[in-house]
Structure formats: C-alpha cells, structure tokens
Enzyme design. Structure first.
Site, PDB file in Angstrom:
ATOM      1  N   TRP A   1      57.415  40.822  75.180  1.00 52.50           N
ATOM      2  CA  TRP A   1      58.562  41.659  75.532  1.00 52.50           C
ATOM      3  C   TRP A   1      58.280  43.154  75.498  1.00 52.50           C
ATOM      4  O   TRP A   1      59.103  43.942  75.932  1.00 52.50           O
ATOM      5  CB  TRP A   1      59.749  41.357  74.615  1.00 52.50           C
ATOM      6  CG  TRP A   1      59.431  41.184  73.147  1.00 52.50           C
ATOM      7  CD1 TRP A   1      59.298  39.994  72.486  1.00 52.50           C
ATOM      8  CD2 TRP A   1      59.206  42.201  72.157  1.00 52.50           C
ATOM      9  NE1 TRP A   1      59.006  40.209  71.165  1.00 52.50           N
ATOM     10  CE2 TRP A   1      58.949  41.562  70.931  1.00 52.50           C
ATOM     11  CE3 TRP A   1      59.214  43.597  72.194  1.00 52.50           C
ATOM     12  CZ2 TRP A   1      58.688  42.252  69.754  1.00 52.50           C
ATOM     13  CZ3 TRP A   1      58.949  44.293  71.029  1.00 52.50           C
ATOM     14  CH2 TRP A   1      58.687  43.626  69.819  1.00 52.50           C
ATOM     15  N   ASN A   2      57.135  43.574  74.981  1.00 54.25           N
ATOM     16  CA  ASN A   2      57.012  45.022  74.759  1.00 54.25           C
ATOM     17  C   ASN A   2      56.737  45.835  76.031  1.00 54.25           C
ATOM     18  O   ASN A   2      57.273  46.917  76.189  1.00 54.25           O
ATOM     19  CB  ASN A   2      55.998  45.327  73.652  1.00 54.25           C
ATOM     20  CG  ASN A   2      54.632  44.759  73.951  1.00 54.25           C
ATOM     21  OD1 ASN A   2      54.502  43.840  74.743  1.00 54.25           O
ATOM     22  ND2 ASN A   2      53.618  45.320  73.340  1.00 54.25           N
TER      23      ASN A   2
ATOM     24  N   LYS B   1      55.635  32.863  82.752  1.00 52.37           N
ATOM     25  CA  LYS B   1      56.667  32.603  81.733  1.00 52.37           C
ATOM     26  C   LYS B   1      56.844  33.925  80.984  1.00 52.37           C
ATOM     27  O   LYS B   1      56.071  34.244  80.088  1.00 52.37           O
ATOM     28  CB  LYS B   1      56.174  31.503  80.794  1.00 52.37           C
ATOM     29  CG  LYS B   1      57.251  30.679  80.126  1.00 52.37           C
ATOM     30  CD  LYS B   1      58.343  31.463  79.445  1.00 52.37           C
ATOM     31  CE  LYS B   1      58.107  31.666  77.970  1.00 52.37           C
ATOM     32  NZ  LYS B   1      59.123  32.533  77.348  1.00 52.37           N
TER      33      LYS B   1
ATOM     34  N   GLY C   1      50.473  38.126  73.452  1.00 53.83           N
ATOM     35  CA  GLY C   1      51.541  37.904  72.479  1.00 53.83           C
ATOM     36  C   GLY C   1      50.967  37.857  71.083  1.00 53.83           C
ATOM     37  O   GLY C   1      49.886  38.402  70.808  1.00 53.83           O
TER      38      GLY C   1
ATOM     39  N   GLU D   1      45.269  37.901  74.561  1.00 49.54           N
ATOM     40  CA  GLU D   1      45.342  39.284  74.092  1.00 49.54           C
ATOM     41  C   GLU D   1      46.393  39.299  72.986  1.00 49.54           C
ATOM     42  O   GLU D   1      47.573  39.135  73.251  1.00 49.54           O
ATOM     43  CB  GLU D   1      45.706  40.193  75.264  1.00 49.54           C
ATOM     44  CG  GLU D   1      45.234  41.609  75.073  1.00 49.54           C
ATOM     45  CD  GLU D   1      46.308  42.461  74.466  1.00 49.54           C
ATOM     46  OE1 GLU D   1      46.312  42.568  73.206  1.00 49.54           O
ATOM     47  OE2 GLU D   1      47.132  42.990  75.208  1.00 49.54           O
ATOM     48  N   LEU D   2      45.921  39.444  71.745  1.00 47.96           N
ATOM     49  CA  LEU D   2      46.778  39.176  70.590  1.00 47.96           C
ATOM     50  C   LEU D   2      47.061  40.458  69.789  1.00 47.96           C
ATOM     51  O   LEU D   2      47.149  41.528  70.363  1.00 47.96           O
ATOM     52  CB  LEU D   2      46.127  38.087  69.732  1.00 47.96           C
ATOM     53  CG  LEU D   2      45.683  36.846  70.542  1.00 47.96           C
ATOM     54  CD1 LEU D   2      44.898  35.875  69.678  1.00 47.96           C
ATOM     55  CD2 LEU D   2      46.870  36.158  71.190  1.00 47.96           C
TER      56      LEU D   2
ATOM     57  N   CYS E   1      50.499  46.385  70.890  1.00 42.30           N
ATOM     58  CA  CYS E   1      49.416  45.703  70.186  1.00 42.30           C
ATOM     59  C   CYS E   1      48.354  46.697  69.739  1.00 42.30           C
ATOM     60  O   CYS E   1      47.610  46.424  68.812  1.00 42.30           O
ATOM     61  CB  CYS E   1      48.822  44.622  71.072  1.00 42.30           C
ATOM     62  SG  CYS E   1      48.442  45.223  72.712  1.00 42.30           S
TER      63      CYS E   1
ATOM     64  N   GLU F   1      50.082  42.731  60.857  1.00 33.91           N
ATOM     65  CA  GLU F   1      50.686  43.501  61.948  1.00 33.91           C
ATOM     66  C   GLU F   1      52.203  43.567  61.766  1.00 33.91           C
ATOM     67  O   GLU F   1      52.869  42.539  61.676  1.00 33.91           O
ATOM     68  CB  GLU F   1      50.361  42.835  63.287  1.00 33.91           C
ATOM     69  CG  GLU F   1      50.820  43.657  64.462  1.00 33.91           C
ATOM     70  CD  GLU F   1      50.426  43.041  65.796  1.00 33.91           C
ATOM     71  OE1 GLU F   1      50.588  41.826  65.959  1.00 33.91           O
ATOM     72  OE2 GLU F   1      49.967  43.796  66.673  1.00 33.91           O
TER      73      GLU F   1
HETATM   74  P1  ADP Z   1      56.133  38.209  70.675  1.00 35.37           P
HETATM   75  O1  ADP Z   1      56.183  38.480  69.221  1.00 35.37           O
HETATM   76  O2  ADP Z   1      55.496  39.259  71.516  1.00 35.37           O
HETATM   77  O3  ADP Z   1      57.418  37.671  71.245  1.00 35.37           O
HETATM   78  P2  ADP Z   1      55.153  35.545  70.934  1.00 35.37           P
HETATM   79  O4  ADP Z   1      53.757  35.109  70.773  1.00 35.37           O
HETATM   80  O5  ADP Z   1      56.205  34.939  70.099  1.00 35.37           O
HETATM   81  O6  ADP Z   1      55.060  37.092  70.750  1.00 35.37           O
HETATM   82  O7  ADP Z   1      55.622  35.399  72.437  1.00 35.37           O
HETATM   83  C1  ADP Z   1      54.840  35.785  73.556  1.00 35.37           C
HETATM   84  C2  ADP Z   1      55.152  34.844  74.697  1.00 35.37           C
HETATM   85  O8  ADP Z   1      54.719  33.527  74.346  1.00 35.37           O
HETATM   86  C3  ADP Z   1      56.624  34.717  75.030  1.00 35.37           C
HETATM   87  O9  ADP Z   1      56.780  34.620  76.426  1.00 35.37           O
HETATM   88  C4  ADP Z   1      57.015  33.426  74.347  1.00 35.37           C
HETATM   89  O10 ADP Z   1      58.130  32.787  74.911  1.00 35.37           O
HETATM   90  C5  ADP Z   1      55.770  32.605  74.569  1.00 35.37           C
HETATM   91  N1  ADP Z   1      55.616  31.467  73.638  1.00 35.37           N
HETATM   92  C6  ADP Z   1      56.086  31.346  72.375  1.00 35.37           C
HETATM   93  N2  ADP Z   1      55.716  30.157  71.833  1.00 35.37           N
HETATM   94  C7  ADP Z   1      55.000  29.504  72.781  1.00 35.37           C
HETATM   95  C8  ADP Z   1      54.318  28.234  72.841  1.00 35.37           C
HETATM   96  N3  ADP Z   1      54.318  27.398  71.816  1.00 35.37           N
HETATM   97  N4  ADP Z   1      53.663  27.925  73.972  1.00 35.37           N
HETATM   98  C9  ADP Z   1      53.622  28.776  75.017  1.00 35.37           C
HETATM   99  N5  ADP Z   1      54.246  29.976  75.029  1.00 35.37           N
HETATM  100  C10 ADP Z   1      54.927  30.340  73.934  1.00 35.37           C
END
Ligand code: ADP
Length: 492
Positions: free
Chosen positions: A151-152, A175, A228, A250-251, A284, A385
């Site tokens: 979302w950032n 997605k 994410g 990219e984490l 990030c 983080e």
């Molecule tokens: P953030 O803290 O940036 O929201 P997330 O890792 O929770 O980080 O989310 C990043 C993306 O990954 C979002 O689009 C979220 O819906 C998606 N996401 C979360 N859980 C899963 C999963 N188990 N499998 C695939 N995508 C996911």
C-alpha cells in the site's frame, strides 16, 4: 460512495463473491470508496485470461518493437493522468500529494526505459564444440506473472513489475493491497483505453489470504513478483516452491544511515530526516537507524531533532504538508507499540513518541515524528522494521564499528553514508551488505539502477537492464546440419 469493480480480460467485473469492502481515507479516518472483494474463482478467470492472451490474439502477435511502442504509449497515458492518479493514491494511502505526484510524474520513465529495451532482448549463437550443429539461444517470456503489491507506493511499485514484464512479452495478474486498490484499477482501465489488448494486465482485488494466496498457488502462474512484508514474502516463497514458480521478493529493511564526523552535518541532518520522516517512514528503504560518530553525536541529534520538530503535519493533499498520517489503523497501533517497546528497552525519547493531536491532523491516524537516542543495536527498535516515523539513533566510535553495526541486521536493503572523505566513501560502500548504498544522498531511485535486497530483504533485483531477465526464459536450440542421427544408443 464510489464503487470499484475488478478488471479481468479487458473489462470491469463484479466479484463472484457479490461483496465489496470499504477502503479508508487515512486523513479523515473514514471510508471513501468500496472495492470488489474477489475470490479464488475470480483469480482463476484472471489467470486463464492472462494465459490466453499470452498464447493467442493480438498481444501474442505483436513484434517486440510494437510492444515497446505500446509501452511508451502507456507511459504517455500515465503522464496525461498523473495528477488524478496521484490524488487517488493520496486519498487511499494518506501519503503527501507532493510525494505521490512526484512519483506519478516520474512513472512514465519506467515505460519509456523498458519500452526501449523490449526489442533489444537478444539470444546468441553458440560456437558449438561438436561438428554438424548450429546452436543458438533465444529469450522467451516466462509466462503469466503474478504481481502482488503493497500500500505504500502502489503505482510506482506496480510499474517496477509490469513495465519489464510486458517488455518481456509476459501477461500479468495484479493483486494490489486491499488498503490501496483504487489507483491500480484506474490505471489499468486507462491502459486499455490506450490500446492494451484484453487479458494482458488483469486486476483482482481482495484480501491477501483469499485472492493473494489463490494467485500464488495457481498452476498457470509461472512467476511471482512481490513487494511487501518479509512475513508474507516467506509464505509466498514457500508456496511458490511447491510447483517451482520463479520469485522476486522485495521485502523489509532496517536501513542504516551512517554519519561520520567529517560529513557536511547540515546535509547529513537533512538526509536523516528525509530518510525516515518523508513518507511518514512508510517505505521499505526508510533510514530507520541513524548511526552517528561519537564526536558529532550530540550536534547531529540536535540538528535532526530541530529539523524534525518543524515538520508540518496535516492534510496530505495540501502541498505545504510535509508529514502525513499512517495509512492504516493497524499500522498506527503498531507504530505506537514500538514507541512503548523502545521506552521499555531503555531508549531515551528525544522527540515525539505519541499520536499527533494537532488540530490540522483532524481525525487522521497521525504519529508525531519520533526520535530515540541511546539506542543499542541489539534492541528491538534497532532490529525490527517499524514502518513508521520512528528513528533510532546509535552512536559509534570508528569506521570498523560503524560497518559492523550497519551489517548487524537480518535485513540488507539500503544504507546511507555521509562523509567528505572519498576513500572512506568507497571503503564503507564496499563493506556494507545491502542492495543499495547512497553516499551523501538518500532514497534516490531510477528505472536505470538495479534495486533490491540481500539477506532477509529479498531475492532478485528490480529496475535496470537485468530486471527484464527476471521475466524471461532462455531456450537453447540445436539444429543438426550434418549427418542424420546414427546409432540410437549413443548420444552424439
Ligand atoms: P504490507 O504490510 O505492505 O501490507 P503485506 O505483506 O501484508 O505487507 O502485503 C503485501 C501484499 O501481499 C498485499 O497485496 C497483500 O494483500 C498481499 N498478501 C498478504 N498475504 C498474502 C498471502 N498469503 N499470499 C499472497 N499475497 C498476500
């Protein structure tokens, strides 16, 4: 309230679940639109549409040059709609307009760069070591790509994925984050108006555990490009391993910004503040650990605190606002939790440390720019983080200690080095284990320059020439130009 449907196979689609969920404006603290809540059957439709478009129809028939021209046209569409898209992003994630509009105006460069690269993807002729063969390689699209975004910076991070993926000839199912899906849906509609064929880029909205997981597990997806959290990245990597999908991840990060005594301290203080408080720390690459040489520690802290204190908070749409709200209530609670954790660990609060209640912050989820001094690198506030406006200041004695503190992290995404000693700039840049080092600057990114992490910050690189190879497979072709195959039991 505005309602957003999904976008599959070139058209808007209501979700199979028949449900929509609210998306919030973080400045007002209230919903402003409804987003389609997709389910696994929507993912299946989208992936099948992408798979069809990959193998048949106008996209499959395009030459690489024509694909490049189309990408550049998509960039022009973004340029023509940058302001409107930026406003949607601000409404949805609360980051300040100046930042989001800056990103949107720069975004066409990704489509120009990878559009230009599309017809420069070449194989090679191999001077084969066997007689009677002509052997060459060619690069082919890896297949249907799953692009999962946070979302950032929804559209910037999406562009990093779809521009090289499309240049490579892949098709994509996106997605977006459930917190910020609107701008992606708007962008993909604009792409189709600009001539992108149906099925090439599809968007399925909804929650990670439903649609995200279904997308990652779909057998027709061959590549996952994810930005994410490391927690989700770990899930995705494990799920992808089941049928050997390729991944780019990219984490997170806990990036050190290192200030040496010989630095231009005014510039370093600016860099430290923009490294952590720009984007409310929700990047990030946030420079969330400020490592300061002991002899200038107090002066640097004073400068950084004085600067951070002047940050104008308020309506992110206002061009004068410098720090906006935190994007989600969960994130807001998490940031304040970390403030408590740091306090309990014995760090000293030098600024902020609470939610912002200034009148200009309204009902938004605001946290005051927060600075902790006296932090030890082993503390949770230095290792985990936060993804918010919280800076941990850590003193160091000399270059060796600075490098060892910087590297004492499970992450390795970015690092800043502030020094006027050219030799030190090279030495420290060499010794830091991270995907990027910025010297006397911070947070610069470009389509031309590889970006990504080492250690638990991720796998693979986005941006730059090589990023396109993440969306390509190498095929080797052997042509027998000599005698017909002889003895069936002996390989030639
Ligand atoms: P953030 O803290 O940036 O929201 P997330 O890792 O929770 O980080 O989310 C990043 C993306 O990954 C979002 O689009 C979220 O819906 C998606 N996401 C979360 N859980 C899963 C999963 N188990 N499998 C695939 N995508 C996911």
């Amino acid at each position: 309230m505005q309602r957003y449907d999904m976008f599959i196979d070139g058209e808007s689609r209501a979700p199979a679940t028949g449900q929509w969920f609210p998306t919030d404006n973080p400045y007002l603290g209230t919903p402003w639109a409804e987003i389609a809540q997709g389910g696994p059957s929507d993912i299946d439709d989208a992936v099948r549409a992408a798979h069809r478009a990959l193998h048949t129809g106008p996209w499959a028939d395009l030459t690489a040059s024509a694909r490049g021209a189309l990408l550049r046209r998509l960039g022009d569409t973004i340029a023509a709609n940058a302001r409107r898209l930026a406003e949607t992003e601000v409404r949805d994630n609360g980051k300040i307009f100046t930042e989001m509009y800056g990103q949107l105006r720069y975004l066409p460069e990704w489509f120009a760069y990878y559009g230009g690269l599309a017809d420069k993807v070449e194989g090679s002729v191999i001077p084969i070591d066997k007689k009677g063969y002509f052997t060459y390689t060619k690069k082919e699209p890896v297949g249907v790509v799953a692009a999962i975004t946070p979302w950032n910076s929804p559209l910037l991070l999406l562009a990093w994925k779809i521009a090289p993926a499309l240049a490579a000839g892949c098709t994509v199912v996106v997605k977006p984050s459930e917190f910020t899906s609107a701008s992606t849906l708007e962008l993909v509609r604009l792409f189709h108006e600009a001539g992108l064929p149906p099925g090439v880029v599809n968007v399925v909205t909804g929650f990670g555990k439903d649609v995200g997981a279904a997308l990652v597990e779909h057998p027709l997806v061959r590549k996952i490009s994810f930005t994410g959290s490391d927690t989700t990245g770990r899930h995705i990597n494990q799920a992808a391993a089941r049928d050997f999908k390729q991944v780019s991840l990219e984490l997170g990060g806990k990036s050190p910004n290192i200030v040496f005594a010989d630095a231009d301290l005014a510039a370093a203080a600016n860099g430290a503040v923009s490294g952590i408080f720009a984007a409310t720390g929700q990047t990030c690459i946030a420079g969330s650990r400020l490592l300061v040489q002991e002899s200038v520690h107090d002066e640097v802290v004073r400068r950084v605190v004085d600067l951070a204190r002047t940050a104008r908070m308020g309506d992110p749409m206002d061009e004068h606002t410098q720090v906006g709200p935190v994007t989600t209530p969960a994130q807001y609670a998490k940031v304040l939790d970390y403030v408590d954790i740091a306090r309990r660990e014995g760090a000293a609060l030098a600024l902020g440390g609470k939610s912002a209640t200034r009148p200009e912050c309204g009902n938004g989820w605001f946290v005051e720019p927060t600075i902790f001094t006296g932090v030890r690198n082993s503390m949770r506030i230095a290792q985990e983080e936060v993804f918010g406006p919280v800076l941990a200041v850590i003193p160091f004695r000399d270059e060796d200690e600075a490098v060892s503190l910087a590297n004492d992290s499970r992450y390795g995404l970015g690092a800043g080095v502030w020094t006027s000693d050219i030799g030190r700039a090279f030495r420290v840049s060499d010794r830091i284990r991270s995907g990027t080092v910025w010297v006397n600057t911070y947070r610069a990114v470009s389509p031309l320059v590889p970006f990504g992490g080492v250690k638990e910050s991720g796998v693979g690189r986005e941006n730059g020439i090589e990023a396109i190879t993440a969306y390509l497979e190498n095929k080797s072709v052997w042509i027998n130009t000599g005698a017909a195959a002889g003895n069936p039991f002996v390989m030639r």
